[in-house]
Design an enzyme around this catalytic site. Structure first.
Site, PDB file in Angstrom:
ATOM      1  N   TYR A 152      34.107  58.489  46.685  1.00  0.00           N
ATOM      2  CA  TYR A 152      33.724  59.152  45.436  1.00  0.00           C
ATOM      3  C   TYR A 152      33.464  58.196  44.283  1.00  0.00           C
ATOM      4  O   TYR A 152      34.235  57.257  44.037  1.00  0.00           O
ATOM      5  CB  TYR A 152      34.822  60.140  45.001  1.00  0.00           C
ATOM      6  CG  TYR A 152      34.289  61.224  44.098  1.00  0.00           C
ATOM      7  CD1 TYR A 152      33.733  62.379  44.633  1.00  0.00           C
ATOM      8  CD2 TYR A 152      34.287  61.079  42.718  1.00  0.00           C
ATOM      9  CE1 TYR A 152      33.210  63.360  43.808  1.00  0.00           C
ATOM     10  CE2 TYR A 152      33.764  62.056  41.886  1.00  0.00           C
ATOM     11  CZ  TYR A 152      33.231  63.201  42.443  1.00  0.00           C
ATOM     12  OH  TYR A 152      32.705  64.174  41.627  1.00  0.00           O
ATOM     13  N   GLY A 210      33.419  56.314  40.978  1.00  0.00           N
ATOM     14  CA  GLY A 210      33.867  54.998  40.554  1.00  0.00           C
ATOM     15  C   GLY A 210      34.652  54.240  41.625  1.00  0.00           C
ATOM     16  O   GLY A 210      34.768  53.022  41.560  1.00  0.00           O
ATOM     17  N   LYS A 253      32.277  50.976  37.612  1.00  0.00           N
ATOM     18  CA  LYS A 253      33.515  50.585  36.930  1.00  0.00           C
ATOM     19  C   LYS A 253      34.064  49.268  37.492  1.00  0.00           C
ATOM     20  O   LYS A 253      34.582  48.440  36.742  1.00  0.00           O
ATOM     21  CB  LYS A 253      34.555  51.692  37.080  1.00  0.00           C
ATOM     22  CG  LYS A 253      34.097  53.054  36.574  1.00  0.00           C
ATOM     23  CD  LYS A 253      33.768  53.035  35.112  1.00  0.00           C
ATOM     24  CE  LYS A 253      33.445  54.435  34.600  1.00  0.00           C
ATOM     25  NZ  LYS A 253      33.112  54.428  33.175  1.00  0.00           N
ATOM     26  N   ASN A 302      35.402  67.798  37.876  1.00  0.00           N
ATOM     27  CA  ASN A 302      34.843  66.437  37.864  1.00  0.00           C
ATOM     28  C   ASN A 302      33.554  66.362  38.697  1.00  0.00           C
ATOM     29  O   ASN A 302      33.193  65.301  39.192  1.00  0.00           O
ATOM     30  CB  ASN A 302      35.875  65.427  38.376  1.00  0.00           C
ATOM     31  CG  ASN A 302      35.492  63.979  38.057  1.00  0.00           C
ATOM     32  OD1 ASN A 302      34.918  63.692  36.995  1.00  0.00           O
ATOM     33  ND2 ASN A 302      35.778  63.068  38.972  1.00  0.00           N
ATOM     34  N   HIS A 348      32.896  49.531  27.743  1.00  0.00           N
ATOM     35  CA  HIS A 348      32.756  50.928  28.163  1.00  0.00           C
ATOM     36  C   HIS A 348      32.076  51.694  27.025  1.00  0.00           C
ATOM     37  O   HIS A 348      32.709  52.505  26.345  1.00  0.00           O
ATOM     38  CB  HIS A 348      34.156  51.472  28.460  1.00  0.00           C
ATOM     39  CG  HIS A 348      34.178  52.793  29.131  1.00  0.00           C
ATOM     40  ND1 HIS A 348      35.287  53.604  29.134  1.00  0.00           N
ATOM     41  CD2 HIS A 348      33.243  53.454  29.840  1.00  0.00           C
ATOM     42  CE1 HIS A 348      35.029  54.711  29.811  1.00  0.00           C
ATOM     43  NE2 HIS A 348      33.800  54.653  30.238  1.00  0.00           N
ATOM     44  N   ARG A 396      29.707  65.985  39.509  1.00  0.00           N
ATOM     45  CA  ARG A 396      28.846  64.974  38.893  1.00  0.00           C
ATOM     46  C   ARG A 396      27.376  65.165  39.232  1.00  0.00           C
ATOM     47  O   ARG A 396      27.033  65.672  40.300  1.00  0.00           O
ATOM     48  CB  ARG A 396      29.260  63.586  39.398  1.00  0.00           C
ATOM     49  CG  ARG A 396      30.664  63.178  39.022  1.00  0.00           C
ATOM     50  CD  ARG A 396      30.715  62.609  37.642  1.00  0.00           C
ATOM     51  NE  ARG A 396      32.066  62.521  37.106  1.00  0.00           N
ATOM     52  CZ  ARG A 396      32.359  61.899  35.975  1.00  0.00           C
ATOM     53  NH1 ARG A 396      31.413  61.300  35.279  1.00  0.00           N
ATOM     54  NH2 ARG A 396      33.585  61.870  35.502  1.00  0.00           N
ATOM     55  N   SER A 427      37.432  59.447  27.569  1.00  0.00           N
ATOM     56  CA  SER A 427      36.731  60.556  28.226  1.00  0.00           C
ATOM     57  C   SER A 427      36.972  61.862  27.466  1.00  0.00           C
ATOM     58  O   SER A 427      37.922  61.985  26.690  1.00  0.00           O
ATOM     59  CB  SER A 427      37.159  60.674  29.685  1.00  0.00           C
ATOM     60  OG  SER A 427      38.543  60.679  29.750  1.00  0.00           O
ATOM     61  N   ASP A 472      27.177  54.889  29.286  1.00  0.00           N
ATOM     62  CA  ASP A 472      28.531  54.577  29.756  1.00  0.00           C
ATOM     63  C   ASP A 472      28.953  53.114  29.579  1.00  0.00           C
ATOM     64  O   ASP A 472      30.092  52.870  29.233  1.00  0.00           O
ATOM     65  CB  ASP A 472      28.662  54.972  31.236  1.00  0.00           C
ATOM     66  CG  ASP A 472      30.111  55.052  31.701  1.00  0.00           C
ATOM     67  OD1 ASP A 472      30.950  55.502  30.906  1.00  0.00           O
ATOM     68  OD2 ASP A 472      30.397  54.671  32.844  1.00  0.00           O
ATOM     69  N   CYS A 512      35.068  63.064  25.097  1.00  0.00           N
ATOM     70  CA  CYS A 512      34.706  62.982  23.678  1.00  0.00           C
ATOM     71  C   CYS A 512      33.196  63.084  23.473  1.00  0.00           C
ATOM     72  O   CYS A 512      32.694  62.784  22.388  1.00  0.00           O
ATOM     73  CB  CYS A 512      35.224  61.686  23.066  1.00  0.00           C
ATOM     74  SG  CYS A 512      37.014  61.664  22.900  1.00  0.00           S
ATOM     75  N   ARG A 546      38.199  59.189  40.549  1.00  0.00           N
ATOM     76  CA  ARG A 546      38.758  57.847  40.633  1.00  0.00           C
ATOM     77  C   ARG A 546      40.276  57.933  40.829  1.00  0.00           C
ATOM     78  O   ARG A 546      40.927  58.832  40.291  1.00  0.00           O
ATOM     79  CB  ARG A 546      38.490  57.065  39.345  1.00  0.00           C
ATOM     80  CG  ARG A 546      37.051  56.691  39.133  1.00  0.00           C
ATOM     81  CD  ARG A 546      36.887  55.767  37.932  1.00  0.00           C
ATOM     82  NE  ARG A 546      37.246  56.386  36.676  1.00  0.00           N
ATOM     83  CZ  ARG A 546      38.377  56.182  36.017  1.00  0.00           C
ATOM     84  NH1 ARG A 546      39.290  55.348  36.485  1.00  0.00           N
ATOM     85  NH2 ARG A 546      38.617  56.770  34.869  1.00  0.00           N
TER      86      ARG A 546
HETATM   87  O1  O2Y Z   1      35.609  60.204  38.799  1.00  0.00           O
HETATM   88  C1  O2Y Z   1      34.753  59.321  38.915  1.00  0.00           C
HETATM   89  O2  O2Y Z   1      34.687  58.598  39.895  1.00  0.00           O
HETATM   90  C2  O2Y Z   1      33.789  59.109  37.856  1.00  0.00           C
HETATM   91  S1  O2Y Z   1      34.483  58.356  36.451  1.00  0.00           S
HETATM   92  C3  O2Y Z   1      33.179  58.101  35.323  1.00  0.00           C
HETATM   93  C4  O2Y Z   1      31.887  58.350  35.703  1.00  0.00           C
HETATM   94  C5  O2Y Z   1      30.863  58.130  34.814  1.00  0.00           C
HETATM   95  C6  O2Y Z   1      31.158  57.644  33.583  1.00  0.00           C
HETATM   96  N1  O2Y Z   1      32.430  57.385  33.211  1.00  0.00           N
HETATM   97  C7  O2Y Z   1      33.438  57.629  34.040  1.00  0.00           C
HETATM   98  C8  O2Y Z   1      34.809  57.321  33.498  1.00  0.00           C
HETATM   99  O3  O2Y Z   1      35.829  57.615  34.103  1.00  0.00           O
HETATM  100  O4  O2Y Z   1      34.862  56.737  32.410  1.00  0.00           O
HETATM  101 MN    MN Z   2      32.960  56.044  31.642  1.00  0.00          MN
END
Ligand code: O2Y
Ligand code: MN
Length: 596
Positions: free
Chosen positions: A208, A210, A217, A374, A237, A376, A259, A284, A261, A69
Site C-alpha cells: 500500500y 507510502g 515518503k 484512506n 513535506h 486513494r 494531515s 505533497d 488540513c 502506512r
Molecule cells: O497511507 C498511505 O500510504 C498514504 S500517506 C500519504 C499519501 C499522500 C500524501 N501524503 C501522505 C501522508 O501521509 O502524508
Molecule cells: Mn503527505
C-alpha cells in the site's frame, strides 16, 4: 541488462536473494502499462472502470489489513540511535540488514521481479535525483508510472551515475501451482526500513501507498532529508503553488501542514478574489535547492497525486475532481453499477447499488463506509486543470513564501508572519494541529508536528531543525522566503466556523503576496506581524467585523498557556534541539508577558 555496472550487480544480487520466476526491466511505455493492467484485470487485482465514464482507469481493492502506512514498522537504521533521534524507530543497521536478508530470501518465488528506473523530479534537472525500485508488485509498477517519471529515458539519464536502491516485496512467495490472490501482502510481517548512510530502502510485506511506492515518503522525504542535510538543501513535506494577481506577476509559495488540513485543496484552489489565480506545482513534497541568485528553487519530485478520495468533491476541490477524469488508479473506493467510482461526500447522496471497497453490496443504512477513509486516487499532475506552466521546469520555481499551519479552533490567528527565518523555523518547529474524526485515536487532541515531518524525517529531529537554521545562514536575508503561519480552522465559542476557508483563503494569500512584494500593511505583535485592520481584503466577504477581529486577535493568555506544552514537546525532541529555538521560545514568553 543496463549500461550501469552498479545497477547490473544489484539486479543480479537481488534476483539471487529473492528468487523470482522472471525479471522485467520496465521501459515506462504505455504498451507496458496496458499489458500490466490487463494482467492485473485477469488476476482480479484491477477492475477496469467504464471506458466512457472513466477512460483508461482502474479500481483496486487492497487486503483489508493493508490500507495505510505502518509507522510502527517504519525504521531509520542509522549508525547510532542518536543519529535516528527520539522520533524514529531505530535498529542497528547490521542487525537489521541480517534480519531483512533472511526475510527477503526466496520472497519473490513464483512472481516477476520488476526493475523500475525512476526520476524524482524532471529528468536531468539539477534538483532531481534518480532511484531504482525493484518490486514484485505490478500494482506498484503501475502507480510508479503515474507518480514518477519512469522508464528508459531515466536509465539513459542515469548512465553510469549513482541511484538510490529501493527494494520492495509484498512478502508473499508462491509455491509451484499455488494460486495468487488479488492483493498479495504479508499479514504477519512488515518492514519499511531506511539505511540513511548507504541511502537505501528495504520494504517488505505491504503493497500500500507510502509503504510500497518507495519514491514518495521513503525516498523523497526520509532518504532525501538526509541527502539535503549533507548537501545543503531542503527536502520537505510541502505543497507548492503559484499565486498570480490580476496584475500578472506570479510568486511561488510552499506550505507544510499536518494531515487533514486540506493540503491538496489549497494546492489547486480556485480563488474567490476576482482576477487572482492559483496554479499547482505539487500537493505533497517539495525539494528546494539554492540557485545562483541565492534564492531557493523548488521542484515537485513527483508527477502524480496520491490523494485521499473521501471528502474530495466538486465543492471541496473541483480541480481534483476534474483531474480524475481519465488515466487514474483508484484504491479502496466504492464502485457504481455503471462501472464508475464513488466515495463519501463525492456527491450529496450516494448512488444506488454501490459495491463497497471490500467488494460487497453496500446500503447507506448499513452504517458502514462505502469507501475506506484512506482510499486513494493516483492521478497524473499534468491532468490538473490548474497545473502550473512551470511544474515540469528543470530549474524549479523560486519560492517567495513558506507557510506552516494546522487545525486549531482557538488561540492561533488566521495568519501571521515570522519576524525572520530563525523565528519562522521556530514557528515550524512548534506547528500543531488538533486530531479529527477521520484520523485514528481521540478527537481534538493537539499534536505538534515540526514542519509536518514527524513521520518523514530520516534523521534526528533536533539536527533537522538545526539544518533549517543553517539554511537561513546560507544566503542574504532578503533572498530567503518569508515565513507565515496560517490557521483556516478557527471556531467561535459556540463551535461555529469563523472563517469560510476554501477559495476565501485567497484573501490570506493576497496579504501574503503583498507582504512579499512590499506593499502589505502589518502590525508588530508578540507573536509576529499580523495584518493591520484594513490590510486583509474583506470586500464581499461573509464574515462579520467582530469575527474578523477575533480571527486576527493575539490571544496572549491562550499563547501563554501553550508555553508549557511547547516546552514538553521540545523536551521530547531530545538534547540535539538547537539552543536558538529555546531562546526563541524564551523571547516569545517574554514578549507575551510584557505590558503594551
Ligand atoms: O497511507 C498511505 O500510504 C498514504 S500517506 C500519504 C499519501 C499522500 C500524501 N501524503 C501522505 C501522508 O501521509 O502524508
Ligand atoms: Mn503527505
Amino acid at each position: 541488462m543496463t549500461g550501469n555496472q552498479k545497477l547490473n550487480a544489484w539486479i543480479n544480487e537481488i534476483a539471487a536473494l529473492c528468487a523470482p520466476r522472471s525479471v522485467h526491466l520496465c521501459d515506462g511505455s504505455q504498451a507496458e502499462y496496458d499489458s500490466l493492467a490487463s494482467e492485473m484485470v485477469k488476476g482480479g487485482t484491477f477492475v477496469k472502470l467504464d471506458g466512457k465514464l472513466r477512460p483508461n482507469s482502474y479500481l483496486c481493492r487492497s487486503d483489508p489489513a493493508d490500507v495505510a502506512r505502518t509507522e510502527d514498522r517504519t525504521f531509520i537504521c542509522a549508525r547510532s540511535q542518536d543519529e535516528a533521534g527520539p522520533t524514529n524507530n531505530w535498529r542497528a543497521p547490521a542487525e537489521m540488514k541480517a534480519e531483512l536478508t533472511r526475510v527477503f530470501r526466496n520472497c519473490m518465488q513464483g512472481r516477476t521481479m520488476y526493475v523500475i528506473p525512476f526520476s524524482m523530479g524532471p529528468i536531468g534537472s539539477p534538483i532531481s535525483h534518480i532511484g531504482i525500485e525493484i518490486t514484485d508488485s505490478p500494482y506498484v509498477v503501475a502507480n510508479m508510472r503515474i507518480m514518477t517519471r519512469m522508464g528508459r529515458e531515466v536509465l539513459d539519464a542515469l548512465g553510469a551515475g549513482d541511484f538510490v536502491p529501493c527494494l520492495h516485496s509484498v512478502g508473499a512467495p508462491l509455491n509451484s501451482g499455488q494460486a495468487d490472490v488479488p492483493w498479495p501482502c504479508n499479514a504477519k510481517s512488515k518492514y519499511i526500513v531506511h539505511f540513511p548512510e548507504e541511502r537505501s530502502i528495504w520494504s517488505y510485506g505491504s503493497g500500500y501507498g507510502g509503504n510500497a511506492l518507495l519514491g514518495k515518503k521513503c525516498f523523497a522525504l526520509r532518504i532525501a532529508s538526509v541527502m539535503a542535510r549533507d548537501q545543503g538543501w531542503l527536502a520537505e513535506h510541502m505543497l507548492i503553488l503559484g499565486l498570480t494577481p490580476p496584475s500578472g506577476k506570479t510568486i511561488y509559495i510552499a506550505a507544510a501542514f499536518p494531515s487533514a488540513c486540506g493540503k491538496t485543496n489549497l494546492a489547486m484552489m480556485n480563488p474567490t478574489l476576482p482576477g487572482w489565480k492559483v496554479s499547482c506545482v505539487g500537493d505533497d513534497i517539495a525539494w528546494m535547492k539554492f540557485g545562483a541568485d541565492g534564492r531557493l528553487y523548488a521542484i515537485n519530485p513527483e508527477s502524480g497525486f496520491f490523494g485521499v478520495a473521501p471528502g474530495t468533491s466538486m465543492q471541496s476541490n473541483p480541480n481534483a475532481v476534474k483531474t480524475l477524469v481519465k488515466n487514474c488508479i483508484f484504491t479502496n473506493v466504492a464502485m457504481t453499477p455503471e462501472g464508475d467510482v464513488w466515495w463519501e461526500d463525492f456527491t450529496k447522496a450516494p448512488p444506488q447499488k454501490l459495491i463497497d471497497w471490500q467488494g460487497k453490496q453496500w446500503e447507506a443504512s448499513s452504517g458502514r463506509k462505502a469507501a475506506h477513509p484512506n482510499a486513494r486516487f493516483t492521478a497524473p499532475v499534468n491532468q490538473c486543470p490548474v497545473v502550473d506552466p512551470n511544474y515540469d521546469n528543470p530549474q524549479g520555481v523560486p519560492i517567495s513564501a513558506i507557510l506552516f499551519g494546522g487545525r486549531r479552533p482557538s488561540v492561533i490567528p488566521l495568519v501571521f508572519e515570522a519576524f525572520n527565518w530563525a523565528h519562522g523555523t521556530f514557528l515550524g518547529s512548534i506547528q500543531s494541529s488538533e486530531t479529527t474524526a477521520a484520523q485514528t485515536g481521540a478527537v481534538g487532541i493537539v499534536r505538534r508536528d515540526p514542519m509536518a515531518m514527524l513521520p518523514f524525517c530520516g534523521y534526528n529531529m533536533g539536527d533537522y531543525l538545526a539544518h533549517w537554521l543553517q539554511v537561513g545562514r546560507e544566503t542574504s536575508p532578503a533572498s530567503l522566503p518569508k515565513i507565515f503561519y496560517v490557521n483556516w480552522f478557527r471556531k467561535s465559542g459556540e463551535g461555529k466556523w469563523l472563517w469560510p476557508g476554501y477559495g476565501e483563503n485567497s484573501r490570506v494569500l493576497k496579504w501574503i503576496y503583498e507582504r512579499v512584494t512590499g506593499t502589505g500593511q502589518a502590525v508588530e505583535t508578540p507573536i509576529g506581524y499580523l495584518p493591520s485592520a484594513s490590510a486583509l481584503d474583506a470586500k464581499d466577504l461573509a464574515v462579520s467585523r467582530e469575527d474578523l477581529r477575533e480571527l486576527l486577535r493575539v490571544d496572549r493568555e491562550g499563547w501563554l498557556k501553550e508555553i508549557p506544552d511547547i516546552r514538553s514537546h521540545y523536551a521530547k525532541l531530545g538534547d540535539r534541539l538547537p539552543q536558538e529555538l529555546l531562546d526563541e521560545l524564551a523571547r516569545l514568553e517574554r514578549r507575551l508577558a510584557e505590558k503594551t
